[in-house]
Design a protein around this motif. Structure first.
Motif, PDB file in Angstrom:
ATOM      1  N   ALA A 115       0.829  -1.202   0.000  1.00  0.00           N
ATOM      2  CA  ALA A 115       0.000   0.000   0.000  1.00  0.00           C
ATOM      3  C   ALA A 115       0.867   1.256   0.000  1.00  0.00           C
ATOM      4  O   ALA A 115       0.580   2.230  -0.711  1.00  0.00           O
ATOM      5  N   ARG A 116       1.928   1.230   0.801  1.00  0.00           N
ATOM      6  CA  ARG A 116       2.833   2.385   0.836  1.00  0.00           C
ATOM      7  C   ARG A 116       3.473   2.614  -0.531  1.00  0.00           C
ATOM      8  O   ARG A 116       3.619   3.758  -0.981  1.00  0.00           O
ATOM      9  N   MET A 117       3.822   1.527  -1.218  1.00  0.00           N
ATOM     10  CA  MET A 117       4.425   1.669  -2.541  1.00  0.00           C
ATOM     11  C   MET A 117       3.439   2.268  -3.537  1.00  0.00           C
ATOM     12  O   MET A 117       3.820   3.068  -4.407  1.00  0.00           O
ATOM     13  N   ILE A 118       2.169   1.884  -3.437  1.00  0.00           N
ATOM     14  CA  ILE A 118       1.153   2.467  -4.314  1.00  0.00           C
ATOM     15  C   ILE A 118       1.022   3.963  -4.030  1.00  0.00           C
ATOM     16  O   ILE A 118       0.907   4.785  -4.957  1.00  0.00           O
ATOM     17  N   VAL A 119       1.033   4.334  -2.761  1.00  0.00           N
ATOM     18  CA  VAL A 119       0.950   5.759  -2.405  1.00  0.00           C
ATOM     19  C   VAL A 119       2.194   6.500  -2.893  1.00  0.00           C
ATOM     20  O   VAL A 119       2.112   7.656  -3.339  1.00  0.00           O
ATOM     21  N   ASP A 120       3.356   5.860  -2.857  1.00  0.00           N
ATOM     22  CA  ASP A 120       4.577   6.465  -3.401  1.00  0.00           C
ATOM     23  C   ASP A 120       4.423   6.715  -4.902  1.00  0.00           C
ATOM     24  O   ASP A 120       4.912   7.731  -5.422  1.00  0.00           O
ATOM     25  N   LEU A 125       3.670  10.637  -9.333  1.00  0.00           N
ATOM     26  CA  LEU A 125       2.924  11.127 -10.497  1.00  0.00           C
ATOM     27  C   LEU A 125       2.230  12.456 -10.229  1.00  0.00           C
ATOM     28  O   LEU A 125       1.557  12.994 -11.105  1.00  0.00           O
ATOM     29  N   GLY A 126       2.390  12.986  -9.019  1.00  0.00           N
ATOM     30  CA  GLY A 126       1.807  14.280  -8.695  1.00  0.00           C
ATOM     31  C   GLY A 126       0.296  14.280  -8.622  1.00  0.00           C
ATOM     32  O   GLY A 126      -0.349  15.301  -8.912  1.00  0.00           O
ATOM     33  N   ILE A 127      -0.295  13.168  -8.213  1.00  0.00           N
ATOM     34  CA  ILE A 127      -1.751  13.037  -8.154  1.00  0.00           C
ATOM     35  C   ILE A 127      -2.244  13.439  -6.772  1.00  0.00           C
ATOM     36  O   ILE A 127      -1.693  13.009  -5.755  1.00  0.00           O
ATOM     37  N   GLU A 128      -3.302  14.235  -6.741  1.00  0.00           N
ATOM     38  CA  GLU A 128      -3.866  14.711  -5.481  1.00  0.00           C
ATOM     39  C   GLU A 128      -5.141  13.950  -5.142  1.00  0.00           C
ATOM     40  O   GLU A 128      -6.099  13.964  -5.898  1.00  0.00           O
ATOM     41  N   ARG A 129      -5.148  13.271  -4.031  1.00  0.00           N
ATOM     42  CA  ARG A 129      -6.319  12.630  -3.424  1.00  0.00           C
ATOM     43  C   ARG A 129      -7.219  11.911  -4.455  1.00  0.00           C
ATOM     44  O   ARG A 129      -8.373  12.277  -4.659  1.00  0.00           O
ATOM     45  N   PRO A 130      -6.687  10.879  -5.112  1.00  0.00           N
ATOM     46  CA  PRO A 130      -7.485  10.149  -6.104  1.00  0.00           C
ATOM     47  C   PRO A 130      -8.505   9.225  -5.447  1.00  0.00           C
ATOM     48  O   PRO A 130      -8.406   8.900  -4.252  1.00  0.00           O
ATOM     49  N   LEU A 131      -9.479   8.805  -6.226  1.00  0.00           N
ATOM     50  CA  LEU A 131     -10.307   7.668  -5.843  1.00  0.00           C
ATOM     51  C   LEU A 131      -9.454   6.423  -6.029  1.00  0.00           C
ATOM     52  O   LEU A 131      -8.840   6.231  -7.077  1.00  0.00           O
ATOM     53  N   LEU A 132      -9.402   5.575  -5.019  1.00  0.00           N
ATOM     54  CA  LEU A 132      -8.615   4.348  -5.081  1.00  0.00           C
ATOM     55  C   LEU A 132      -9.576   3.180  -5.274  1.00  0.00           C
ATOM     56  O   LEU A 132     -10.453   2.944  -4.444  1.00  0.00           O
ATOM     57  N   ALA A 140      -8.066  -4.984  -0.220  1.00  0.00           N
ATOM     58  CA  ALA A 140      -7.372  -4.956   1.070  1.00  0.00           C
ATOM     59  C   ALA A 140      -6.225  -3.962   1.037  1.00  0.00           C
ATOM     60  O   ALA A 140      -5.983  -3.228   2.015  1.00  0.00           O
ATOM     61  N   ILE A 141      -5.509  -3.908  -0.071  1.00  0.00           N
ATOM     62  CA  ILE A 141      -4.381  -2.989  -0.167  1.00  0.00           C
ATOM     63  C   ILE A 141      -4.874  -1.549  -0.245  1.00  0.00           C
ATOM     64  O   ILE A 141      -4.256  -0.633   0.324  1.00  0.00           O
ATOM     65  N   ALA A 142      -6.005  -1.317  -0.924  1.00  0.00           N
ATOM     66  CA  ALA A 142      -6.597   0.019  -0.924  1.00  0.00           C
ATOM     67  C   ALA A 142      -6.980   0.443   0.494  1.00  0.00           C
ATOM     68  O   ALA A 142      -6.743   1.586   0.902  1.00  0.00           O
ATOM     69  N   LEU A 143      -7.557  -0.463   1.258  1.00  0.00           N
ATOM     70  CA  LEU A 143      -7.895  -0.173   2.657  1.00  0.00           C
ATOM     71  C   LEU A 143      -6.645   0.103   3.479  1.00  0.00           C
ATOM     72  O   LEU A 143      -6.620   1.010   4.322  1.00  0.00           O
ATOM     73  N   ALA A 144      -5.587  -0.678   3.241  1.00  0.00           N
ATOM     74  CA  ALA A 144      -4.328  -0.466   3.963  1.00  0.00           C
ATOM     75  C   ALA A 144      -3.721   0.894   3.628  1.00  0.00           C
ATOM     76  O   ALA A 144      -3.124   1.546   4.492  1.00  0.00           O
ATOM     77  N   ALA A 145      -3.881   1.332   2.386  1.00  0.00           N
ATOM     78  CA  ALA A 145      -3.401   2.664   2.009  1.00  0.00           C
ATOM     79  C   ALA A 145      -4.196   3.743   2.734  1.00  0.00           C
ATOM     80  O   ALA A 145      -3.634   4.728   3.224  1.00  0.00           O
ATOM     81  N   ALA A 146      -5.506   3.545   2.824  1.00  0.00           N
ATOM     82  CA  ALA A 146      -6.365   4.562   3.429  1.00  0.00           C
ATOM     83  C   ALA A 146      -6.134   4.702   4.932  1.00  0.00           C
ATOM     84  O   ALA A 146      -6.168   5.816   5.465  1.00  0.00           O
ATOM     85  N   VAL A 147      -5.893   3.584   5.630  1.00  0.00           N
ATOM     86  CA  VAL A 147      -5.670   3.702   7.080  1.00  0.00           C
ATOM     87  C   VAL A 147      -4.288   4.277   7.392  1.00  0.00           C
ATOM     88  O   VAL A 147      -4.090   4.905   8.431  1.00  0.00           O
ATOM     89  N   GLN A 148      -3.339   4.073   6.479  1.00  0.00           N
ATOM     90  CA  GLN A 148      -1.992   4.602   6.712  1.00  0.00           C
ATOM     91  C   GLN A 148      -1.830   6.040   6.237  1.00  0.00           C
ATOM     92  O   GLN A 148      -1.098   6.829   6.853  1.00  0.00           O
ATOM     93  N   PHE A 149      -2.483   6.377   5.126  1.00  0.00           N
ATOM     94  CA  PHE A 149      -2.293   7.691   4.493  1.00  0.00           C
ATOM     95  C   PHE A 149      -3.642   8.320   4.149  1.00  0.00           C
ATOM     96  O   PHE A 149      -3.919   8.615   2.985  1.00  0.00           O
ATOM     97  N   PRO A 150      -4.493   8.551   5.139  1.00  0.00           N
ATOM     98  CA  PRO A 150      -5.836   9.060   4.847  1.00  0.00           C
ATOM     99  C   PRO A 150      -5.827  10.417   4.150  1.00  0.00           C
ATOM    100  O   PRO A 150      -6.750  10.726   3.378  1.00  0.00           O
ATOM    101  N   GLN A 151      -4.779  11.203   4.379  1.00  0.00           N
ATOM    102  CA  GLN A 151      -4.708  12.526   3.763  1.00  0.00           C
ATOM    103  C   GLN A 151      -4.363  12.462   2.283  1.00  0.00           C
ATOM    104  O   GLN A 151      -4.534  13.439   1.562  1.00  0.00           O
ATOM    105  N   ARG A 152      -3.898  11.292   1.806  1.00  0.00           N
ATOM    106  CA  ARG A 152      -3.467  11.158   0.403  1.00  0.00           C
ATOM    107  C   ARG A 152      -4.534  10.546  -0.484  1.00  0.00           C
ATOM    108  O   ARG A 152      -4.400  10.539  -1.711  1.00  0.00           O
TER     109      ARG A 152
END
Length: 319
Positions: A115-120, A125-132, A140-152
């Motif tokens: 999930a962290r790698m996807i957020v990286d 790519l300079g993307i602001e707060r996309p729909l994942l 599950a990985i989308a959920l893991a990204a959201a709990v770790q990086f909710p602001q992104r």
């Protein structure tokens, strides 16, 4: 040499020849898969991996993550065409899947790390707060990204997502349950490809049923890449990671406050709707659960319906 010694030596030679033949077949099958399904997109280096992704369309961004043993063509098969008219789609091969590779020395390859790698990638790519958008394990990985990086992350659109710990691995993925990396490598280079190619209908019946699998799923859907040794070993590691990370992830759903939608087929033969749909929707404040008819791979079999649902989720997060 005694008779027993000769028989033992003969058996050893026969076994070695058989293993060599299986390894040669696996190598041939890997080269064939990469000819049939070449890399479709771009590559970017992030911390711990080189990610392969497709960048399609223009408009508010949507980032799409495929499931276990999948590849980005699971989305470009049909679904991307319905969304790219008014959205920019970043469709990524998960680390270890498709043409995305972990960097040498990367030890943490679990769900939270992926999930962290996807957020990286989103940051690169300079993307602001996309729909994942996440399908199956990608959910599950989308959920893991959201709990770790909710602001992104702007919001989640989860398609037949893995959301809860599971005790029994679906039959089609049983071979991936090996705990030993040595055993995984041995199976990956010998039995995995020939056995799977011998009876593809059985696996497809579970993946797609009760719907029919597309005849060109191997190529247009990217399935040929699944039987390469590296892909098999990565998928087996993903199964192990689910056992470790899913209980931790499921306990954190109450932290989420971003828009979350879940689309699930009640006849899903991979992930049980009752186990992964309602309990998760109840655990996430404001989550919306939609049930449809069909099988686990409805993003391929029902792209118009799935696309319209995702478009509505994008609108809900302002995209």
């Amino acid at each position: 040499m005694s008779t027993i010694g000769k028989l033992t030596a003969g058996a050893a030679v026969t076994a070695l020849s058989a293993l060599s033949g299986l390894a040669l077949f696996t190598a041939w099958n890997s080269r064939r898969a990469e000819r049939l399904v070449p890399a479709d997109g771009h590559f970017v280096q992030v911390d711990g991996a080189t990610l392969h992704y497709a960048d399609i369309g223009r408009g508010p961004p949507i980032v799409m993550i495929h499931g276990l043993g999948g590849q980005l063509r699971n989305f470009t098969y049909a679904l991307s065409e319905t969304l790219a008219r008014d959205h920019r789609l970043i469709i990524v091969d998960r680390p270890g899947s498709g043409y995305s590779t972990f960097s040498a020395g990367t030890k943490d390859r679990g769900l939270f790390a992926q999930a962290r790698m996807i957020v990286d990638l989103i940051t690169a790519l300079g993307i602001e707060r996309p729909l994942l958008v996440g399908h199956s394990l990608g959910g599950a990985i989308a959920l893991a990204a959201a709990v770790q990086f909710p602001q992104r992350i702007g919001g989640l659109a989860l398609l037949a997502p893995l959301t809860q710990p599971i005790e029994t691995v679906p039959d089609v993925f049983k071979a991936l349950s090996l705990q030993s990396p040595v055993a995984r490598a041995a199976i990956a280079w010998t039995l995995a490809a020939p056995l799977s190619r011998a009876r593809p209908e059985a696996a497809q019946a579970q993946l797609f049923g009760p719907e029919e699998a597309p005849a060109d799923f191997e190529t247009r859907g990217g399935a040929a890449l699944t039987l390469r040794p590296a892909a098999f070993q990565a998928a087996a590691a993903d199964v192990e990671a689910c056992g470790v990370d899913m209980p931790i992830l499921a306990r954190r759903y109450g932290e989420l406050s971003l828009p979350v939608g879940i689309l699930f087929a009640k006849e899903d033969r991979i992930l049980n709707f009752a186990d992964h749909g309602p309990p998760t929707a109840q655990a996430i404040a404001g989550a919306e659960l939609t049930a449809i008819t069909g099988g686990h791979m409805f993003p391929l079999t029902q792209p118009a319906l799935t696309g319209e649902w995702i478009r509505a989720r994008a609108a809900a997060v302002g995209g």
